[in-house]
Write a protein that holds these residues in place. Structure first.
Motif, mmCIF file in Angstrom:
data_model
loop_
_atom_site.group_PDB
_atom_site.id
_atom_site.type_symbol
_atom_site.label_atom_id
_atom_site.label_comp_id
_atom_site.label_asym_id
_atom_site.label_seq_id
_atom_site.Cartn_x
_atom_site.Cartn_y
_atom_site.Cartn_z
ATOM 1 N N PRO A 41 -80.612 12.231 -24.321
ATOM 2 C CA PRO A 41 -81.294 11.673 -25.479
ATOM 3 C C PRO A 41 -81.841 10.273 -25.227
ATOM 4 N N ASP A 42 -82.937 9.972 -25.884
ATOM 5 C CA ASP A 42 -83.498 8.627 -25.900
ATOM 6 C C ASP A 42 -82.855 7.922 -27.078
ATOM 7 N N THR A 43 -82.145 6.830 -26.809
ATOM 8 C CA THR A 43 -81.407 6.139 -27.872
ATOM 9 C C THR A 43 -82.067 4.831 -28.294
ATOM 10 N N SER A 44 -83.284 4.594 -27.825
ATOM 11 C CA SER A 44 -84.006 3.375 -28.189
ATOM 12 C C SER A 44 -84.816 3.625 -29.452
ATOM 13 N N ALA A 45 -84.350 3.109 -30.588
ATOM 14 C CA ALA A 45 -84.990 3.386 -31.871
ATOM 15 C C ALA A 45 -86.445 2.928 -31.904
ATOM 16 N N ALA A 46 -86.782 1.923 -31.110
ATOM 17 C CA ALA A 46 -88.163 1.430 -31.100
ATOM 18 C C ALA A 46 -89.135 2.485 -30.587
ATOM 19 N N ALA A 47 -88.623 3.471 -29.862
ATOM 20 C CA ALA A 47 -89.484 4.521 -29.310
ATOM 21 C C ALA A 47 -89.616 5.720 -30.241
ATOM 22 N N PHE A 48 -88.894 5.727 -31.352
ATOM 23 C CA PHE A 48 -88.885 6.892 -32.223
ATOM 24 C C PHE A 48 -90.148 6.966 -33.094
ATOM 25 N N TYR A 49 -90.580 8.201 -33.376
ATOM 26 C CA TYR A 49 -91.630 8.485 -34.367
ATOM 27 C C TYR A 49 -92.969 7.829 -34.025
ATOM 28 N N GLN A 50 -93.243 7.630 -32.729
ATOM 29 C CA GLN A 50 -94.471 6.943 -32.346
ATOM 30 C C GLN A 50 -95.647 7.889 -32.131
ATOM 31 N N ASP A 51 -95.385 9.164 -31.928
ATOM 32 C CA ASP A 51 -96.468 10.129 -31.768
ATOM 33 C C ASP A 51 -97.128 10.405 -33.111
ATOM 34 N N ALA A 52 -98.395 10.744 -33.087
ATOM 35 C CA ALA A 52 -99.107 11.062 -34.333
ATOM 36 C C ALA A 52 -98.504 12.280 -35.014
ATOM 37 N N VAL A 53 -97.905 13.179 -34.221
ATOM 38 C CA VAL A 53 -97.234 14.357 -34.767
ATOM 39 C C VAL A 53 -95.736 14.119 -34.641
ATOM 40 N N THR A 54 -95.075 13.936 -35.765
ATOM 41 C CA THR A 54 -93.651 13.631 -35.758
ATOM 42 C C THR A 54 -93.070 13.986 -37.111
ATOM 43 N N ASN A 55 -91.785 13.804 -37.275
ATOM 44 C CA ASN A 55 -91.143 14.013 -38.576
ATOM 45 C C ASN A 55 -91.417 12.776 -39.427
ATOM 46 N N LEU A 106 -82.233 18.267 -28.009
ATOM 47 C CA LEU A 106 -83.620 18.706 -28.180
ATOM 48 C C LEU A 106 -84.094 18.469 -29.602
ATOM 49 N N CYS A 107 -83.240 18.801 -30.561
ATOM 50 C CA CYS A 107 -83.608 18.645 -31.963
ATOM 51 C C CYS A 107 -83.953 17.194 -32.266
ATOM 52 N N ALA A 108 -83.118 16.273 -31.813
ATOM 53 C CA ALA A 108 -83.387 14.855 -32.040
ATOM 54 C C ALA A 108 -84.684 14.432 -31.363
ATOM 55 N N GLY A 109 -84.906 14.923 -30.154
ATOM 56 C CA GLY A 109 -86.122 14.560 -29.439
ATOM 57 C C GLY A 109 -87.375 15.075 -30.096
ATOM 58 N N PHE A 110 -87.340 16.299 -30.635
ATOM 59 C CA PHE A 110 -88.499 16.840 -31.347
ATOM 60 C C PHE A 110 -88.760 16.073 -32.643
ATOM 61 N N ASN A 111 -87.711 15.839 -33.420
ATOM 62 C CA ASN A 111 -87.908 15.152 -34.694
ATOM 63 C C ASN A 111 -88.390 13.719 -34.499
ATOM 64 N N ARG A 112 -87.888 13.054 -33.470
ATOM 65 C CA ARG A 112 -88.258 11.655 -33.225
ATOM 66 C C ARG A 112 -89.453 11.516 -32.300
ATOM 67 N N SER A 113 -89.960 12.623 -31.798
ATOM 68 C CA SER A 113 -91.112 12.688 -30.881
ATOM 69 C C SER A 113 -90.920 11.780 -29.671
ATOM 70 N N THR A 114 -89.792 11.956 -28.981
ATOM 71 C CA THR A 114 -89.540 11.183 -27.765
ATOM 72 C C THR A 114 -89.612 12.038 -26.496
ATOM 73 N N LEU A 115 -89.812 13.334 -26.626
ATOM 74 C CA LEU A 115 -89.713 14.222 -25.469
ATOM 75 C C LEU A 115 -90.869 14.055 -24.487
ATOM 76 N N LEU A 116 -92.014 13.600 -24.960
ATOM 77 C CA LEU A 116 -93.156 13.419 -24.064
ATOM 78 C C LEU A 116 -93.121 12.086 -23.333
ATOM 79 N N VAL A 117 -92.503 11.093 -23.926
ATOM 80 C CA VAL A 117 -92.520 9.747 -23.342
ATOM 81 C C VAL A 117 -91.287 9.463 -22.500
ATOM 82 N N ASN A 118 -90.267 10.307 -22.610
ATOM 83 C CA ASN A 118 -89.041 10.083 -21.859
ATOM 84 C C ASN A 118 -88.468 11.420 -21.406
ATOM 85 N N PRO A 119 -88.507 11.716 -20.112
ATOM 86 C CA PRO A 119 -87.966 12.988 -19.614
ATOM 87 C C PRO A 119 -86.451 12.990 -19.489
ATOM 88 N N ASN A 120 -85.831 11.859 -19.860
ATOM 89 C CA ASN A 120 -84.374 11.761 -19.846
ATOM 90 C C ASN A 120 -83.876 11.624 -21.277
#
Length: 398
Positions: free
Chosen positions: A338-352, A322-336
């Motif tokens: 951990p998401d390990t695709s770095a290209a999907a990380f930090y794409q939300d306007a609200v992110t770390n 969960l922590c990784a998903g919140f910091n990388r903002s992947t929880l909304l785009v992938n319901p599975n």
């Protein structure tokens, strides 16, 4: 005030705790040591800075469990008793290499290798042990010193050595290890211009992230605090993650978040659904195994408090995911997750945005920008079971 680590940036193979302000690192015991008690650490000064460099090897001697420091030859020295208020620690500084030069010392401990430019660090001892620098505190005596550190574990199973930005982004460096076949693995180098690029990425934002940057009175940029310390000190708004967290909570009120926390155990899955202010996780049988209150930014950035991760087989692994998903903002785009695709990380306007900027400026994309940045193998770590030499390279501040 004693420095409180959010989570040592070390591999899962190493256990860690903070005891009385002292970093205590260890790993499973193995009979028949294949690794020497000390190994050489080659320190190369490519910083381009003219000030003297001071190096410190501080931590715990695994064979005895004593806390202390090591000299340049790898000799261990236990800390004397401290006091209240804290008393000055013995001078553990090792003269580092001059610009463009290298120096080799021997390291026997598991802990931290600090280095500072121009001035020795001020270490103190309490009745509980060593007080680590805590530059989020304006009165910390090391606040105006340019310094950084690496963390490592050396034991019978080998060497784990990493670069870390969990607490702050500051003087850049890379780490490496030479294997028995002579090959060298390294990580932690920034891209060309990456040091300034990181700070510019924070400065270019209008939503408070530039408040993490600390400068000296002479204008020298010293570091950027991690967002955890930014929130704790008021340098970053405490509401900075609220919008994203609220959207995650709304989504999983009507859908399911599936967490598969172990890459080598694909059939171990947990299922999260939100009810009110709580996300409950169930196992395959439908039994609730753990629950999380809606986290605030402090919990997200620190991977603690409402996202506490005990060293167990259920809550801890779910929490780190969960922590990784919140910091990388992947929880909304992938319901599975951990998401390990770095290209999907930090794409939300609200992110770390701090972690986003750190990874964007790394030559290999790897970093320890938050406590569980090793989820999905995104961490800046070298490891070898039969190390011949370790490396610490001080890079340019440009």
């Amino acid at each position: 005030m004693p420095h409180q680590l959010t989570r040592p940036a070390l591999p899962l193979a190493a256990a860690a705790a903070l005891v009385g302000g002292v970093l205590v690192l260890g790993a499973p015991d193995h009979a028949g040591a294949a690794v020497p008690d000390t190994i050489p650490l080659k320190i190369t000064n490519n910083s381009g800075r003219s000030e003297p460099v001071y190096v410190y090897d501080l931590g715990t001697q695994l064979s005895s469990g004593q806390q202390g420091w090591a000299d340049a030859n790898g000799g261990f020295h236990a800390w004397p008793a401290g006091g209240n208020p804290p008393t000055p620690a013995p001078d553990a500084a090792i003269a580092g290499p001059t610009p463009g030069q290298s120096k080799t010392i021997r390291i026997p401990l598991s802990g931290r290798i600090y280095f500072s430019y121009g001035q020795k660090l001020d270490f103190r001892l309490t009745t509980g042990g060593l007080v680590q620098p805590a530059v989020q505190n304006p009165s910390d005596p090391n606040r105006n010193i340019l310094f950084n550190w690496s963390e490592y574990t050396l034991n019978d199973s080998g060497l784990w050595l990493n670069s870390t930005q969990v607490d702050m982004f500051s003087a850049p460096y890379a780490v490496g290890v030479q294997r028995s076949d002579g090959s060298v693995s390294s990580t932690g180098h920034l891209k060309s211009g990456g040091y300034n690029g990181f700070f510019n990425a924070l400065r270019d934002r209008s939503d408070g992230w530039a408040g993490l940057i600390q400068t000296r009175s002479d204008g020298t940029v010293l570091r950027a605090l991690s967002p955890l310390y930014g929130v704790e000190t008021g340098a970053l708004p405490a509401s900075v993650m609220d919008d994203y967290v609220n959207r995650v909570w709304q989504k999983y009120t009507t859908s399911t978040l599936t967490v598969t926390p172990f890459a080598d155990q694909p059939n171990t899955k947990y299922y999260g659904r939100v009810s009110g202010n709580v996300m409950n996780f169930t196992n395959a049988s439908g039994a609730v195994v753990t629950s999380f209150q809606k986290p605030d930014a402090d919990s997200v950035f620190g991977c603690h408090k409402l996202l506490d991760a005990p060293n167990d087989t259920v809550r801890g692994p779910i929490s780190r995911t969960l922590c990784a998903g919140f910091n990388r903002s992947t929880l909304l785009v992938n319901p599975n997750q951990p998401d390990t695709s770095a290209a999907a990380f930090y794409q939300d306007a609200v992110t770390n945005q701090y972690a986003r900027a750190v990874h964007a400026q790394m030559a290999d994309g790897k970093a320890y920008a938050f406590a569980f940045d090793d989820v999905g193998n995104q961490e800046s770590l070298v490891h070898d079971g039969d190390p011949r030499q370790a490396y610490l390279t001080l890079d340019p501040l440009s």
